[in-house]
Design an enzyme around this catalytic site. Structure first.
Site, PDB file in Angstrom:
ATOM      1  N   ILE A 138       0.890  -1.162   0.000  1.00  0.00           N
ATOM      2  CA  ILE A 138       0.000   0.000   0.000  1.00  0.00           C
ATOM      3  C   ILE A 138       0.928   1.212   0.000  1.00  0.00           C
ATOM      4  CG2 ILE A 138      -0.154  -0.046   2.547  1.00  0.00           C
ATOM      5  CD1 ILE A 138      -2.964   1.033   2.417  1.00  0.00           C
ATOM      6  N   SER A 139       0.639   2.218  -0.813  1.00  0.00           N
ATOM      7  CA  SER A 139       1.519   3.388  -0.912  1.00  0.00           C
ATOM      8  C   SER A 139       1.536   4.157   0.413  1.00  0.00           C
ATOM      9  CB  SER A 139       1.032   4.322  -2.014  1.00  0.00           C
ATOM     10  OG  SER A 139       0.954   3.643  -3.243  1.00  0.00           O
ATOM     11  N   ALA A 140       2.609   4.910   0.623  1.00  0.00           N
ATOM     12  CA  ALA A 140       2.691   5.773   1.805  1.00  0.00           C
ATOM     13  C   ALA A 140       1.637   6.866   1.697  1.00  0.00           C
ATOM     14  CB  ALA A 140       4.075   6.393   1.906  1.00  0.00           C
TER      15      ALA A 140
END
Ligand code: SAH
Length: 217
Positions: A61-63
């Site tokens: 999951i992206s930051a």
């Protein structure tokens, strides 16, 4: 049980101070979407650390700051039709759905079946099931059946801009795609103005590789 809501508000305050969030729309969306609901059980307590996290199948999951940057750069408006490549956990799609509202729609494509199922379950549980459609397919081909799109974004690193995506972008539309090597890319924004594609490099970023016909093999 951690106080997720206050952790979420603290993170958004922090992203504002660092300049990643500037618009009321992105601020509102990131204060509303529960990131913990898009994580595996054992990682929920890290939901409000500003970092990418593993979601299985070697994907992440992206930051939060990257989701904020992309949401600001996309300049999303209510009622827009948006295409995402790389559903992953479904979190980024939920943030976009919150901004485009009930009149808008997000189509999000995922090439790993278990993640498509994970994303769909997370989106339904958090109430975004109506406005987000998850599709299990190779997103480098785009999704011609619902084109053109007001906005398109790719949440994985591509060797080049996949041509089906610029073809499926509406006139006046915007596309965000990380372009570069397998381990490091530049975030490129493309604006379609008639026959012209106006490109701007927004700076360095790190995404998992985009794998497919118009991506890495
Ligand atoms: N936006 C996601 C994070 C995406 S990680 C979130 O909010 O959680 C990148 C995702 O892109 C991975 O799940 C990976 O499987 C997917 N992906 C890579 N190549 C793809 C392709 N050609 N089509 C669709 N999804 C792809």
């Amino acid at each position: 049980m951690p106080d997720y809501e206050s952790e979420r508000n603290n993170l958004v305050d922090n992203l504002r101070r660092r300049g990643y969030i500037s618009s009321p729309a992105v601020d509102h969306a990131m204060r509303h979407v529960p990131r913990e609901e898009f994580l595996p059980e054992d990682l929920k307590e890290d939901a409000y650390v500003d970092s990418p996290l593993p979601i299985g199948e070697g994907q992440t999951i992206s930051a939060p700051h990257m989701v904020a940057i992309m949401a600001e750069q996309l300049d999303l408006k209510e009622g827009m039709t948006v295409l995402e490549i790389g559903a992953g956990s479904g979190y980024h799609a939920a943030v976009c759905a919150e901004i485009v509202g009930p009149e808008g729609h997000i189509y999000t494509i995922e090439r790993i079946a278990d993640l498509a199922t994970f994303a769909e379950a997370n989106l339904k549980r958090t109430g975004y099931g109506k406005n987000v459609t998850v599709i299990f397919a190779d997103g480098t081909r785009g999704l011609p059946e619902h084109a053109p799109y007001d906005r398109i974004f790719v949440a994985a690193g591509a060797p080049d801009i996949p041509s089906p995506l610029t073809e499926q972008l509406a006139d006046g539309g915007k596309l965000l795609v990380p372009v570069g090597g397998r381990y490091y890319q530049d975030l490129i924004r493309v604006e379609k103005r008639g026959e012209k594609l106006v490109k701007e490099n927004l700076g360095g970023c790190v995404f998992v590789p985009l794998i497919g016909e118009h991506g890495y093999q």
